[in-house]
Design a protein around this motif. Structure first.
Motif, mmCIF file in Angstrom:
data_model
loop_
_atom_site.group_PDB
_atom_site.id
_atom_site.type_symbol
_atom_site.label_atom_id
_atom_site.label_comp_id
_atom_site.label_asym_id
_atom_site.label_seq_id
_atom_site.Cartn_x
_atom_site.Cartn_y
_atom_site.Cartn_z
ATOM 1 N N LEU A 233 2.293 1.675 -3.484
ATOM 2 C CA LEU A 233 1.294 2.108 -4.286
ATOM 3 C C LEU A 233 0.896 3.511 -4.291
ATOM 4 C CD1 LEU A 233 -0.359 1.167 -6.682
ATOM 5 C CD2 LEU A 233 -2.275 0.560 -4.706
ATOM 6 N N TYR A 234 0.660 3.903 -2.895
ATOM 7 C CA TYR A 234 0.110 5.187 -2.785
ATOM 8 C C TYR A 234 1.192 6.320 -3.056
ATOM 9 C CZ TYR A 234 -3.836 3.345 -0.009
ATOM 10 O OH TYR A 234 -4.874 2.719 0.359
ATOM 11 N N CYS B 120 0.755 -1.081 0.093
ATOM 12 C CA CYS B 120 -0.096 -0.012 0.203
ATOM 13 C C CYS B 120 0.702 1.224 -0.122
ATOM 14 C CB CYS B 120 -0.951 0.145 1.197
ATOM 15 S SG CYS B 120 -2.155 -1.317 1.122
#
Length: 227
Positions: free
Chosen positions: A212-213, A209
Motif C-alpha cells: 500500500l505504501y 502495508c
C-alpha cells in the motif's frame, strides 16, 4: 537510461556520499546505542524483560530510522542537488525508489550491527525461526523506508522540516510498528499454536502495508517532489 539504471545511479550516489562522510550511519548507530544503554539502566536484568524486548527494540529502531530519514534529503536541498535531480532526465518515481532503497540499506546496516549487541546486552535469544525473524525485520524496514521517504520529501520543502517529519510520520507508521512488534516478539519467544497464527497475521499486515505504501508513494511522488 532504463529505470533500473536511474534507480541504481541514485543509490550509488547516496552510498558514495555516505562513505565519504559516514554521517548518517554513525549518527544512527550512536543514537541506537544510547537508547540501548538507557534501556539497560532502566530495566537492568529484569526477568520480565524478554516479554517486552521486541517492543522496545522497535521503539529504538523507529526513532533511529526517523533520524536517518530526516537527513536523507538535507544535502540535496541545502546544496541544490534536488533541483539538479528534478532537471535531469530521471523519472520522478525512480528518484523515490532510489532514495527509499538507499534509506533501506543504511537502516538495515545499522540493525545488522545493533541486533546482536541488543541480544548480548540483555541476554536474549531467538527461540523461533531465524529466517522468519530476518523476514519480519526486512518487511518492517520496507514499510518504514517507503512511507518515510515520501514524507521526508514533503517535510524537506518546509521551514519546520525537523519538526514536521515526526508529526506526520509517527501516526502513519503505526500499522507497521504493530506488525513489527507482534511478529518480532512472537518469533523471539518461539511461540506456536494459536500465538503462531498471530505472528503470521502480523507478517501479512506488514506485506499489505508495504504494498500500500509503495503504491501510494509511486502515485503521489511526481506531485510531492515538484511542490
Amino acid at each position: 537510461m532504463s529505470a533500473g539504471r536511474q534507480i541504481g545511479a541514485i543509490i550509488k550516489k547516496d552510498i558514495i556520499a555516505e562513505l565519504r562522510t559516514k554521517e548518517m550511519v554513525i549518527t544512527m548507530f550512536l543514537f541506537i546505542m544510547l537508547i540501548m544503554v538507557a534501556f539497560k539502566y532502566a530495566f537492568g536484568d529484569s526477568a520480565d524483560f524478554a516479554s517486552y524486548a521486541g517492543g522496545l527494540l522497535w521503539v529504538a529502531f523507529l526513532f533511529t530510522a526517523l533520524l536517518g530519514l530526516n537527513r536523507s534529503f538535507v544535502h540535496e536541498k541545502d546544496e541544490g542537488c534536488l533541483e539538479g535531480l528534478l532537471l535531469s532526465p530521471i523519472d520522478r518515481p525512480n528518484i523515490f525508489f532510489g532514495k527509499a532503497i538507499g534509506n533501506f540499506i543504511f537502516l538495515t546496516i545499522v540493525e545488522v550491527i545493533a541486533i546482536p549487541l541488543y541480544m548480548i546486552l540483555f541476554k536474549l535469544s531467538i527461540e523461533g525461526s531465524i529466517w522468519m525473524f530476518i523476514g519480519a525485520i526486512l518487511l518492517s524496514n520496507i514499510g518504514i523506508c517507503a512511507v518515510g521517504t515520501l514524507l521526508s520529501t514533503i517535510s524537506i520543502n518546509t521551514k519546520m522540516r525537523d519538526m514536521l517529519l515526526p508529526l506526520i510520520f509517527l501516526p502513519v507508521i503505526l500499522p507497521v510498528l504493530a506488525g513489527a512488534v507482534i511478529s518480532s516478539s512472537g518469533i523471539m519467544a518461539g511461540v506456536d499454536g494459536a500465538k503462531f497464527a498471530n505472528v503470521m497475521d502480523a507478517m501479512k499486515l506488514l506485506v499489505v502495508c508495504d504494498i500500500l505504501y509503495l503504491l501510494v508513494a509511486y502515485a503521489l511522488y511526481d506531485f510531492v517532489i515538484g511542490e
